[in-house]
Design an enzyme around this catalytic site. Structure first.
Site, PDB file in Angstrom:
ATOM      1  CG  HIS A  92      -1.975  -0.993   1.265  1.00 46.90           C
ATOM      2  ND1 HIS A  92      -2.859  -1.160   0.207  1.00 46.90           N
ATOM      3  CD2 HIS A  92      -2.323  -1.918   2.195  1.00 46.90           C
ATOM      4  CE1 HIS A  92      -3.693  -2.150   0.504  1.00 46.90           C
ATOM      5  NE2 HIS A  92      -3.388  -2.631   1.693  1.00 46.90           N
ATOM      6  CG  HIS A 114      -6.835  -5.111   1.855  1.00 45.29           C
ATOM      7  ND1 HIS A 114      -6.205  -5.922   2.767  1.00 45.29           N
ATOM      8  CD2 HIS A 114      -8.088  -4.888   2.329  1.00 45.29           C
ATOM      9  CE1 HIS A 114      -7.035  -6.179   3.775  1.00 45.29           C
ATOM     10  NE2 HIS A 114      -8.187  -5.573   3.531  1.00 45.29           N
TER      11      HIS A 114
HETATM   12 ZN    ZN Z   1      -4.343  -6.848   2.735  1.00 46.65          ZN
END
Ligand code: ZN
Length: 366
Positions: A140, A179
């Site tokens: 991320h 994600h």
């Molecule tokens: Zn994740």
């Protein structure tokens, strides 16, 4: 040759912040629980590998931290300075849900160093394939904004370090963390030498990213592929997405090496997602990725650990991946197998997922 397993106890000592689950403690939020991203999932994977004996079939080692030059290829000097200063001063928070304690900078650099060493070992032919138990995770993290527990972009740092040494040119990164791999996407968004593929639960984290229509920019158009899957996607949906979208994309791209952002948070019991994957799923995805790597790039495959927040399940999922990577006969049965089979979606839901995959396939012209 064996499978390399890169890890370091110091990575389990990263921590900070006073959280109860995803929420900062205070007001009506009672203290206790801690962040979902805690050392236990990873430490218990190491422990399980010891208990089953698979540990002794892997070549296990630590690695030096990523160097300042390695970090600078991805992150601006200003961010690194700020991170280091706050880390020296006892820790803090520079982004969104990325608290760290004293020495957090050094631990994050070590986490990136594990990914770098794992990738180098595969590219230099030391190991058949390799796994980096990196913590904190990286996918991320944006160049100047840490988020989602990620403080440095481990995989991007490793890939650019390998390029700087002329060890690889074309690299494919498959992100099966539940994600969206927004950091990796952003770093390589305008690049044609890096194919970034992210399979994720749609509209999970970050909320407003990971759309299928986001295919890259400038020279990188067509080299970013997002495969958003609806909440409730099970084993069949993951396999179909891989067979119809991921594998053909790899063949079209012809990478020199394949890197996997290996998150285990698509687990059916993960607290941060709503998917229904199990050990069988991760084993199958690993088998398919290894087959593609064998066909395309002499088997060169590195996986770096990302998310996965079920302390009980993650060790078994990691074990399944490492069994497949190393070709071991040592098996740790998934304790959630019965629940996994019983909770798979209906044929009707699978047809709905299948139709979405077919639409993506048609748009991509695969
Ligand atoms: Zn994740």
């Amino acid at each position: 040759m064996t499978t390399g397993f890169f890890w370091d106890e110091r990575c389990f000592w990263h921590g900070g912040g006073n959280y109860a689950g995803l929420l900062p403690v205070g007001g009506l939020i009672q203290p206790g629980g801690g962040l979902p991203e805690n050392p236990e999932t990873k430490r218990r994977l190491v422990n399980l590998l010891h208990v089953t004996g698979l540990w002794s079939e892997l070549d296990t080692q630590t690695a030096p931290p990523a160097t300042h030059d390695d970090l600078l290829r991805i992150h601006p000097e200003s961010y690194l300075r700020q991170f280091k200063e706050m880390s020296n001063a006892g820790g803090g928070e520079l982004g969104l849900r990325t608290p760290f304690g004293p020495g957090g900078f050094e631990i994050a650099a070590l986490s990136a160093g594990l990914a770098k060493a794992a990738l180098f070992s595969v590219l230099q032919g030391t190991h058949t394939n390799a796994y980096a138990l990196s913590r904190p995770p990286g996918h991320h993290c944006l160049p100047d904004f840490p988020n989602g527990f990620c403080l440095l972009a481990n995989i991007a740092i490793a890939v650019e370090a390998a390029r700087a040494e002329a060890l690889a040119d074309r690299v494919a990164i498959i992100d099966w963390d539940v994600h969206h791999g927004n950091g990796t996407e952003a770093i390589f968004y305008d690049r044609a030498d890096t194919l970034t593929i992210s399979l994720h639960q749609e509209r999970n984290y970050p909320l407003d990213s990971g759309d299928f229509v986001d295919r890259g920019s400038d020279g990188g158009v067509g080299y970013n592929l997002n495969i958003p899957l609806p909440p409730g996607t099970g084993h069949a949906g993951y396999i179909e997405a891989f067979e119809r979208l991921v594998i053909p994309s790899l063949h079209a791209f012809q990478p020199d090496a394949i890197v996997v952002a290996c998150g285990f948070d698509a687990s059916l019991v993960d607290p941060l997602s709503r998917m229904i994957a199990g050990g069988e799923t991760f084993r199958a995805l690993t088998d398919m990725t290894m087959e593609a790597a064998a066909d395309l790039c002499d088997g060169r495959l590195m996986m770096a650990h990302e998310g996965g927040y079920s302390e009980v399940h993650v060790p078994f999922l990691g074990h399944a991946v490492l069994e497949a990577m190393s070709g071991s006969n040592i098996h740790a049965p998934d304790p959630f197998q019965q629940k996994f089979e019983g909770q798979q979606p209906s044929d009707r839901f699978n047809r709905y997922v299948s139709n979405q995959i077919a639409e993506m396939e048609e748009t991509l012209g695969l």
